[in-house]
Structures are given as C-alpha cells and as structure tokens.
Design an enzyme around this catalytic site. Structure first.
Site, PDB file in Angstrom:
ATOM      1  N   ALA A  66       0.780  -1.135   0.009  1.00 15.25           N
ATOM      2  CA  ALA A  66       0.071   0.130  -0.140  1.00 15.25           C
ATOM      3  C   ALA A  66       0.736   1.269  -0.032  1.00 15.25           C
ATOM      4  O   ALA A  66       2.081   1.260   0.389  1.00 15.25           O
ATOM      5  CB  ALA A  66      -0.821   0.085   1.250  1.00 15.25           C
ATOM      6  N   GLY A 109       0.536  -4.849   1.123  1.00 18.00           N
ATOM      7  CA  GLY A 109      -0.454  -4.840   0.065  1.00 18.00           C
ATOM      8  C   GLY A 109      -0.122  -5.841  -1.077  1.00 18.00           C
ATOM      9  O   GLY A 109      -1.271  -6.426  -1.915  1.00 18.00           O
ATOM     10  N   GLU A 112      -0.698  -9.171  -0.457  1.00 16.24           N
ATOM     11  CA  GLU A 112      -1.999  -9.548  -0.286  1.00 16.24           C
ATOM     12  C   GLU A 112      -2.894  -9.534  -1.643  1.00 16.24           C
ATOM     13  O   GLU A 112      -3.953 -10.140  -1.767  1.00 16.24           O
ATOM     14  CB  GLU A 112      -2.682  -8.503   0.588  1.00 16.24           C
ATOM     15  CG  GLU A 112      -2.028  -8.659   1.945  1.00 16.24           C
ATOM     16  CD  GLU A 112      -2.320  -7.423   2.956  1.00 16.24           C
ATOM     17  OE1 GLU A 112      -2.350  -6.270   2.349  1.00 16.24           O
ATOM     18  OE2 GLU A 112      -2.619  -7.677   4.028  1.00 16.24           O
ATOM     19  N   GLU A 132       4.610  -4.979   7.136  1.00 11.37           N
ATOM     20  CA  GLU A 132       3.958  -3.980   7.829  1.00 11.37           C
ATOM     21  C   GLU A 132       4.471  -3.789   9.563  1.00 11.37           C
ATOM     22  O   GLU A 132       4.158  -2.909  10.153  1.00 11.37           O
ATOM     23  CB  GLU A 132       2.297  -4.402   8.173  1.00 11.37           C
ATOM     24  CG  GLU A 132       1.549  -4.307   6.694  1.00 11.37           C
ATOM     25  CD  GLU A 132       1.470  -5.270   5.670  1.00 11.37           C
ATOM     26  OE1 GLU A 132       2.472  -6.703   6.131  1.00 11.37           O
ATOM     27  OE2 GLU A 132       0.894  -5.640   4.956  1.00 11.37           O
TER      28      GLU A 132
HETATM   29  C1  HXC Z   1       5.282   4.331  -1.037  1.00  6.04           C
HETATM   30  C2  HXC Z   1       6.920   3.489  -1.908  1.00  6.04           C
HETATM   31  C3  HXC Z   1       6.805   2.072  -1.271  1.00  6.04           C
HETATM   32  C4  HXC Z   1       5.334   2.131  -0.936  1.00  6.04           C
HETATM   33  C5  HXC Z   1       8.389   1.693  -2.423  1.00  6.04           C
HETATM   34  N1  HXC Z   1       8.128   3.134  -2.498  1.00  6.04           N
HETATM   35  N2  HXC Z   1       7.422   1.351  -1.639  1.00  6.04           N
HETATM   36  N3  HXC Z   1       6.153   4.653  -1.707  1.00  6.04           N
HETATM   37  N4  HXC Z   1       4.463   3.289  -0.574  1.00  6.04           N
HETATM   38  N5  HXC Z   1       4.811   0.907  -0.046  1.00  6.04           N
HETATM   39  C6  HXC Z   1       8.878   4.216  -3.270  1.00  6.04           C
HETATM   40  C7  HXC Z   1       9.956   4.619  -2.283  1.00  6.04           C
HETATM   41  O1  HXC Z   1       9.578   5.748  -1.287  1.00  6.04           O
HETATM   42  C8  HXC Z   1      11.119   5.606  -3.514  1.00  6.04           C
HETATM   43  O2  HXC Z   1      10.532   6.684  -3.632  1.00  6.04           O
HETATM   44  C9  HXC Z   1      10.723   4.442  -4.687  1.00  6.04           C
HETATM   45  O3  HXC Z   1       9.453   3.837  -4.393  1.00  6.04           O
HETATM   46  C10 HXC Z   1      11.829   3.550  -4.737  1.00  6.04           C
HETATM   47  O4  HXC Z   1      11.969   2.706  -3.584  1.00  6.04           O
HETATM   48  P1  HXC Z   1      13.398   2.319  -2.691  1.00  6.04           P
HETATM   49  O5  HXC Z   1      13.188   2.329  -1.548  1.00  6.04           O
HETATM   50  O6  HXC Z   1      14.220   3.544  -3.290  1.00  6.04           O
HETATM   51  O7  HXC Z   1      13.896   1.237  -3.596  1.00  6.04           O
HETATM   52  P2  HXC Z   1      14.721   0.036  -2.683  1.00  6.04           P
HETATM   53  O8  HXC Z   1      15.952   0.841  -2.210  1.00  6.04           O
HETATM   54  O9  HXC Z   1      15.161  -0.651  -3.860  1.00  6.04           O
HETATM   55  O10 HXC Z   1      13.948  -0.445  -1.795  1.00  6.04           O
HETATM   56  C11 HXC Z   1      12.604  -1.465  -2.253  1.00  6.04           C
HETATM   57  C12 HXC Z   1      12.099  -1.993  -1.083  1.00  6.04           C
HETATM   58  C13 HXC Z   1      11.416  -0.630  -0.269  1.00  6.04           C
HETATM   59  C14 HXC Z   1      12.713  -2.908  -0.265  1.00  6.04           C
HETATM   60  C15 HXC Z   1      10.647  -2.445  -1.717  1.00  6.04           C
HETATM   61  O11 HXC Z   1      11.088   0.264  -1.265  1.00  6.04           O
HETATM   62  C16 HXC Z   1      10.648  -0.792   0.790  1.00  6.04           C
HETATM   63  O12 HXC Z   1      10.754  -1.391   1.813  1.00  6.04           O
HETATM   64  N6  HXC Z   1       9.371  -0.403   0.340  1.00  6.04           N
HETATM   65  C17 HXC Z   1       8.277  -0.480   1.636  1.00  6.04           C
HETATM   66  C18 HXC Z   1       7.819  -1.927   1.535  1.00  6.04           C
HETATM   67  C19 HXC Z   1       6.693  -2.156   2.476  1.00  6.04           C
HETATM   68  O13 HXC Z   1       6.853  -1.834   3.890  1.00  6.04           O
HETATM   69  N7  HXC Z   1       5.525  -2.629   2.257  1.00  6.04           N
HETATM   70  C20 HXC Z   1       4.306  -2.713   3.103  1.00  6.04           C
HETATM   71  C21 HXC Z   1       3.446  -1.485   3.033  1.00  6.04           C
HETATM   72  S1  HXC Z   1       2.405  -1.388   4.285  1.00  6.04           S
HETATM   73  P3  HXC Z   1      11.281   7.761  -3.913  1.00  6.04           P
HETATM   74  O14 HXC Z   1      10.487   8.869  -4.221  1.00  6.04           O
HETATM   75  O15 HXC Z   1      12.306   8.055  -2.727  1.00  6.04           O
HETATM   76  O16 HXC Z   1      12.160   7.687  -5.001  1.00  6.04           O
HETATM   77  C22 HXC Z   1       1.179  -2.064   3.480  1.00  6.04           C
HETATM   78  C23 HXC Z   1      -0.358  -2.169   4.265  1.00  6.04           C
HETATM   79  C24 HXC Z   1      -0.950  -3.300   3.898  1.00  6.04           C
HETATM   80  O17 HXC Z   1       1.032  -2.764   2.299  1.00  6.04           O
HETATM   81  C25 HXC Z   1      -2.338  -3.310   4.526  1.00  6.04           C
HETATM   82  C26 HXC Z   1      -3.075  -2.211   3.810  1.00  6.04           C
HETATM   83  C27 HXC Z   1      -3.338  -3.094   2.504  1.00  6.04           C
END
Ligand code: HXC
Length: 260
Positions: A66, A109, A112, A132
């Site tokens: 998400a 997400g 999911e 999460e």
């Molecule tokens: C918003 C995101 C994002 C996310 C990545 N980006 N994931 N933005 N929401 N979930 C953005 C980053 O901020 C960044 O933007 C760009 O995408 C590239 O990501 P990087 O982090 O620079 O890439 P990398 O270093 O290769 O790392 C990849 C990654 C990391 C390991 C996947 O991005 C990450 O940990 N993302 C979050 C994963 C996460 O926690 N997902 C769960 C979310 S909670 P900029 O602008 O800086 O270039 C969730 C809730 C579910 O899903 C419940 C409800 C459905």
C-alpha cells in the site's frame, strides 16, 4: 481505455492482461491506482470476450505495498468511516479466474493482492513478505487470513511477526504459488498468459463454476462445501456445454463451447 497507473492489453484469445504501471514508486498501491485496477477488473469481468485475466507488475516489483506516504497521516476516524481498503476486495468478487504473475517485490498490500488472485505464478526474482510490522502496523488487505490459509499458522506467524521477506522458492515449497517459472521458459508473464489461454479455451460456465467450488473450500465447512459442490455439479447438467462436452467425447471429436 487509457489509464494513468495501469496498462491493459489482450495478449491471447479470451485473455486480458493488466499491468501495474507506477514504476517510480515500485507500484505502490495508491487509491488512484486501485480505483483504476478495480475499474479494469470490472470491465473485463463484464466483457464476454474475456474468459481469464492475468495481473502483473514490472520485473522489479509486482507491488511494494500500500502507498505508505498516502497512509501515514491518516486518522482512525477517517479510515474507519471511509472504509479504507474495503474496495480492495472487489478483485475477489469477480467471476472469471485471475492469475497473478509475480516478479520482484510483492510486499504488504502487494503480497495481499497476489493472494487475492486465484492462481499465483512466480519468477525466481519474486520476493514476498508482509513487512507491515516494520512500520508499526499489521496486514490490512487480508494478508493474515489468506496467508495463514495458504502457508499454515506457524509460517504465517513468522512472516507477519518478523516482517522478513520470503523467496519464490519458499512460496512454492509452502504451496502458496503454483510454480516458480524458470527464466529460460520466457518469463512468468508468458507462462501466466499461456495458462490463462488454456483456461479461456474451456467452457466459461464450467470454469466459473469450478472457481466457485474451489473458493467454497476456504469459506465453508467440509460438509457444506461438499454439498455445495454436488449441487453445482448437478446444475451443470442444465448447461449446453455439458451436453456438448460429453457428446464430443463420445463422438471422438473436439467440443465446441457455447459458454452457456
Ligand atoms: C510508497 C513506496 C513504497 C510504498 C516503495 N516506495 N515502496 N512509496 N509506498 N509501499 C517508493 C520509495 O519511497 C521510493 O520513492 C521508490 O518507491 C523506490 O523505492 P526505494 O525504497 O528507493 O527502492 P529500494 O531501495 O530498491 O527498496 C525497495 C523496497 C523498499 C525494499 C521494496 O522500497 C521498501 O521497503 N518499501 C516498502 C515496503 C513495505 O513496507 N510495504 C508494506 C507497506 S504497508 P522515492 O520518491 O524516494 O524515489 C502495506 C499495508 C498493507 O502494504 C495493509 C493494507 C493493504
């Protein structure tokens, strides 16, 4: 139809392909993206010329979750009253089968979303997870429930509570994905489209019934599920495709489905 965050195409007879296309954010599932996804899914479900769907992302990310930046300042009253994430469930209400073709990150997400699909195929690069816990919350798009069904309690607990990612191979060993598609085979999207084309070549009414009865296994007790299956099986005898399919077998010819 033109969308901003997804691409749609028709790669094979009876098959629709939806590609998440928000590369700068690793396909983070923002509300605008999900609104478009729901619109496309609904359109294809209503389109009789489509009999199976494939959902994919990019090589780098199926979807990294998400959109955290969109969520971070939300308040309880807002998410509760606005039924935040409820619209995500639309994908699970469609009649036609949908295959997830997963490469790269399928986190939170994103994982999911894959679990909401009927079949998951993974490339060796796929990285699944429910991270999460690392951002102070829990899965909210069905992850805890569907993951527990798919991989069992102990593994689901480990994944949800440690927030560690798991590999395509683990997902396959645990039965969450049907198959890891080796790169030599031309990629996971091709494999998913080929599988969708096989499904699309069957009687659409039988496919729809088959999807319904397998899903019943996750929603009913065994006794209710068996009764449901038998009743729907009985119902198949009211279809033209049952007559055609069984006649074709007896006459040693290929069936011609009318999908009715
Ligand atoms: C918003 C995101 C994002 C996310 C990545 N980006 N994931 N933005 N929401 N979930 C953005 C980053 O901020 C960044 O933007 C760009 O995408 C590239 O990501 P990087 O982090 O620079 O890439 P990398 O270093 O290769 O790392 C990849 C990654 C990391 C390991 C996947 O991005 C990450 O940990 N993302 C979050 C994963 C996460 O926690 N997902 C769960 C979310 S909670 P900029 O602008 O800086 O270039 C969730 C809730 C579910 O899903 C419940 C409800 C459905």
């Amino acid at each position: 139809k033109q969308y901003e965050f997804i691409l749609t195409s028709r790669p094979a007879e009876g098959v629709a392909l939806i590609t998440l296309n928000r590369p700068k954010a690793l396909n983070a599932l923002s509300t605008p993206l999900f609104t478009e996804l729901n619109d496309a899914v609904k359109r294809f479900d209503e389109d009789d010329s489509v009999r199976a769907l494939v959902l994919t992302g990019s090589d780098r990310a199926f979807a990294a979750g998400a959109d955290i930046k969109e969520m971070k300042d939300k308040q309880f009253s807002e998410v509760f009253k606005g039924k935040f994430l409820e619209s995500w469930g639309l994908l699970t209400t469609i009649r036609k089968p949908i295959i997830a073709a997963v490469s790269g990150y399928a986190l939170g997400g994103g994982c999911e979303l894959a679990l909401m699909c009927d079949i998951i195929l993974a490339s060796p690069s796929a990285k699944f997870g429910q991270p999460e816990i690392n951002i102070g919350v829990i899965p909210g798009g069905g992850g805890s429930q569907r993951l527990a069904h798919a991989i069992g309690k102990s593994r689901a607990m480990e994944i949800v509570l440690t927030g560690r990612n798991f590999t395509a191979q683990e997902a396959s060993d645990w039965g969450m994905v049907s198959r890891v598609v080796p790169d030599e085979e031309g990629g996971v999207v091709k494999a998913a489209v080929d599988m969708a084309a096989v499904i699309a070549s069957k009687s659409a009414i039988a496919v729809q019934a088959g999807k319904e009865v397998v899903n019943a296994a996750f929603e009913h007790t065994l006794a209710e599920g068996l009764r449901y299956e038998r009743r729907l099986f009985h119902g198949m005898f009211a279809t033209k495709d049952q007559k055609e399919g069984m006649s074709a077998f007896a006459e040693k010819r290929q069936p011609k489905w009318s999908h009715s």
